[in-house]
Write an enzyme that holds these catalytic residues in place. Structure first.
Site, PDB file in Angstrom:
ATOM      1  N   SER A 146       0.790  -1.230   0.000  1.00 59.08           N
ATOM      2  CA  SER A 146       0.000   0.000   0.000  1.00 59.08           C
ATOM      3  C   SER A 146       0.826   1.286   0.000  1.00 59.08           C
ATOM      4  O   SER A 146       0.327   2.326  -0.395  1.00 59.08           O
ATOM      5  CB  SER A 146      -0.956   0.004   1.186  1.00 59.08           C
ATOM      6  OG  SER A 146      -0.237  -0.070   2.390  1.00 59.08           O
ATOM      7  N   HIS A 151      -5.813  -4.412  -0.922  1.00 57.21           N
ATOM      8  CA  HIS A 151      -5.739  -3.288  -1.861  1.00 57.21           C
ATOM      9  C   HIS A 151      -5.925  -3.751  -3.310  1.00 57.21           C
ATOM     10  O   HIS A 151      -5.365  -3.157  -4.229  1.00 57.21           O
ATOM     11  CB  HIS A 151      -4.414  -2.538  -1.712  1.00 57.21           C
ATOM     12  CG  HIS A 151      -4.387  -1.660  -0.510  1.00 57.21           C
ATOM     13  ND1 HIS A 151      -5.069  -0.464  -0.452  1.00 57.21           N
ATOM     14  CD2 HIS A 151      -3.797  -1.817   0.690  1.00 57.21           C
ATOM     15  CE1 HIS A 151      -4.879   0.097   0.738  1.00 57.21           C
ATOM     16  NE2 HIS A 151      -4.114  -0.712   1.449  1.00 57.21           N
ATOM     17  N   LYS A 189     -12.483  -1.553   2.371  1.00 56.92           N
ATOM     18  CA  LYS A 189     -11.847  -0.668   1.400  1.00 56.92           C
ATOM     19  C   LYS A 189     -12.760  -0.526   0.173  1.00 56.92           C
ATOM     20  O   LYS A 189     -13.725   0.219   0.237  1.00 56.92           O
ATOM     21  CB  LYS A 189     -10.447  -1.165   1.065  1.00 56.92           C
ATOM     22  CG  LYS A 189      -9.537  -0.991   2.285  1.00 56.92           C
ATOM     23  CD  LYS A 189      -8.096  -1.308   2.037  1.00 56.92           C
ATOM     24  CE  LYS A 189      -7.276  -0.865   3.236  1.00 56.92           C
ATOM     25  NZ  LYS A 189      -6.528  -1.945   3.869  1.00 56.92           N
TER      26      LYS A 189
HETATM   27  C1  LIG Z   1      -6.320  -2.352   5.337  1.00 60.30           C
HETATM   28  C2  LIG Z   1      -5.540  -3.573   5.417  1.00 60.30           C
HETATM   29  C3  LIG Z   1      -5.789  -4.521   6.422  1.00 60.30           C
HETATM   30  C4  LIG Z   1      -6.745  -4.278   7.525  1.00 60.30           C
HETATM   31  O1  LIG Z   1      -8.049  -4.455   7.104  1.00 60.30           O
HETATM   32  P1  LIG Z   1      -9.235  -4.132   8.113  1.00 60.30           P
HETATM   33  O2  LIG Z   1     -10.388  -4.895   7.565  1.00 60.30           O
HETATM   34  O3  LIG Z   1      -9.424  -2.653   8.092  1.00 60.30           O
HETATM   35  O4  LIG Z   1      -8.785  -4.630   9.450  1.00 60.30           O
HETATM   36  C5  LIG Z   1      -5.068  -5.696   6.387  1.00 60.30           C
HETATM   37  N1  LIG Z   1      -4.142  -5.932   5.420  1.00 60.30           N
HETATM   38  C6  LIG Z   1      -3.871  -5.021   4.456  1.00 60.30           C
HETATM   39  C7  LIG Z   1      -2.836  -5.318   3.407  1.00 60.30           C
HETATM   40  C8  LIG Z   1      -4.549  -3.821   4.432  1.00 60.30           C
HETATM   41  O5  LIG Z   1      -4.268  -2.912   3.493  1.00 60.30           O
END
Ligand SMILES: *Cc1c(COP(=O)(O)O)cnc(C)c1O
Ligand SMILES: *[C@@H]1O[C@H](CO)[C@@H](O)[C@H](O)[C@H]1NC(C)=O
Ligand SMILES: *[C@@H]1O[C@H](CO)[C@@H](O)[C@H](O)[C@H]1NC(C)=O
Length: 419
Positions: free
Chosen positions: A207, A235, A266
């Site tokens: 990310s 992502h 997301k």
């Molecule tokens: C955002 C993210 C998470 C966390 O996800 P949540 O559902 O908000 O806990 C885990 N791994 C990656 C790679 C992320 O970008």
């Protein structure tokens, strides 16, 4: 509990007046203040900008009179405030209530939870799926359940914090390979060749840099060394690859990854929730043993229903993933032709490399003055001297939004001698 204890409001007031903390508070406060000051002095204190509207391409933030164009959310498909998605949540509130007041295995599973798990498995063409309150929880659950001291987990050094934490909790042999370095992965697989199971763990898309794991090479090494692959595709799910199936599809490698974790927080509506999808036996075992699943509350019905609507939308058309891909292409090519250094692969995370941390902050502030909300990232989130503004493109942006932002970058970039 407090409401149960204090039968009348009057009692509650007296109760709160009495709760001033124990005698040890002054000492505790001193200890905490030292840490808080350290964070402030290191310049890594995080403040939270307050949004007073829905999450969208155009938002209002507290303290600014004009609406601003938002380029820093993970709202890749623009579904966070999509009318159909919101309506599905409202209908579920009426039909299924606000929440379950239970974990899944006691009395917290509704038909919609099972339906969503099935839908996600279909979307990824996997056998089964298990829902979690978050992907962070999903990541915390898997390694501990799957791996014993006889096994090895081999992970990319730049994996997401939740993967690192998940791995810390398991008893397997832990090996880390250099970021996207396939020679090093090979060395580590060799080191683990006598273990019972080998699990390679990687983010699909990283990310901070917007770059993609070299999945083809990882799959080939996994075959050669008889290892499984775990991929966190937070992502990528929903928008990356031709029909939004994620990193596997981007490379044309559908079905090669054994375990996929992702988030509903997301692109997929943006509310909350995470999941693991894969073989039936794996999901069966997680339901029996995974601690974040067993001991944390069920996902609220409104969230389940909105996520379910998102998958319905995605399974019937690719317009949104098409649109975010087109917007990404436009932004990246315009910015490059202006002379900006844009990191990463062909992904809607478009980090504009500036180098100096102070410059990144000033740049972001000047962008906000022009009505563009972007965030500067600097050490320790990214390496020293690699400060950047991370722009995130969405299907909710119009072509005009993209061009406005490119122009703002051009003006600010010139005024600060970046281009
Ligand atoms: C955002 C993210 C998470 C966390 O996800 P949540 O559902 O908000 O806990 C885990 N791994 C990656 C790679 C992320 O970008
Ligand atoms: C993925 O999720 C599972 C459970 O859902 C969890 O146990 C595991 O740790 C996660 N894996 C990674 C690498 O994050
Ligand atoms: C994306 O771009 C392609 C090629 O220019 C075009 O055919 C398509 O209609 C665009 N899709 C969307 C949703 O804008």
């Amino acid at each position: 509990m407090i409401t149960l204890l204090g039968k009348h409001g009057k009692h509650l007031t007296t109760l709160f007046q009495q709760i001033r903390g124990s005698k040890s508070w002054p000492v505790t406060k001193e200890v905490l203040d030292v840490q808080l000051n350290e964070i402030r002095e290191a310049g890594t204190w995080k403040t939270e900008r307050v949004i007073v509207t829905k999450q969208d391409a155009l938002i209002r933030v507290e303290g600014s009179k004009e609406p601003v164009l938002n380029f820093c959310a993970n709202n890749y498909l623009g579904l966070s405030s999509n009318a159909e998605v919101v309506k599905a949540a409202k209908d579920a509130l009426d039909k299924y209530g606000a929440g379950l007041s239970s974990v899944r295995f006691i009395c917290g599973t509704q038909d919609i939870h099972k339906q969503l798990e099935k839908k996600i498995a279909q979307f990824h063409e996997r056998e089964d799926t298990i829902l979690y309150a978050s992907c962070f929880d999903a990541n915390a659950g898997i390694f501990e359940v799957l791996l014993t001291p006889e096994d090895a987990v081999i992970s990319d050094e730049l994996n997401h914090a939740s993967i690192i934490d998940g791995i810390r909790m398991c008893k397997a042999k832990r090996l880390r390979y250099k970021h996207r370095d396939m020679n090093d992965l090979k060395v580590k697989l060799q080191e683990a060749k006598d273990c019972r199971l080998r699990l390679i763990a990687t983010d699909g898309v990283f990310s901070m840099d917007g770059n993609v794991a070299p999945l083809k090479e990882i799959c080939d090494l996994a075959d050669e060394y008889n290892a499984m692959i775990f991929m966190d595709d937070c992502h990528a799910t929903g928008f990356f690859g031709k029909t939004g199936r994620g990193t596997e599809e981007y490379f044309g490698l559908q079905g090669r990854v054994d375990i996929i974790n992702s988030t509903l927080g997301k692109a997929l509506g943006g509310a909350a929730g995470g999941y693991t999808t894969g073989k039936k036996e794996l999901i069966d075992l997680l339901r029996q043993r995974s601690r974040p699943y067993l001991f944390s509350n069920s996902l609220p019905p409104a969230i389940v229903a909105s996520a379910s609507k998102v998958f319905d939308i995605l399974m019937h058309n690719n317009q949104l993933s098409d649109k975010v891909a087109n917007n990404t292409k436009l932004f990246r090519s315009e910015m490059k032709s202006l002379g900006f250094d844009i990191l990463g692969d062909n992904h809607p995370i478009c980090p504009v490399l500036l180098g100096d941390a102070k410059l990144a902050t000033v740049f972001a502030d000047k962008m906000l003055e022009k009505g563009i909300y972007v965030i500067g990232f600097s050490y320790p989130v990214v390496p020293k001297g690699r400060a950047r503004i991370r722009v995130q493109i969405s299907a909710a942006h119009s072509k005009d939004d993209i061009m406005k932002t490119v122009n703002a970058f051009k003006e600010v970039g010139k005024s600060l001698n970046v281009i």
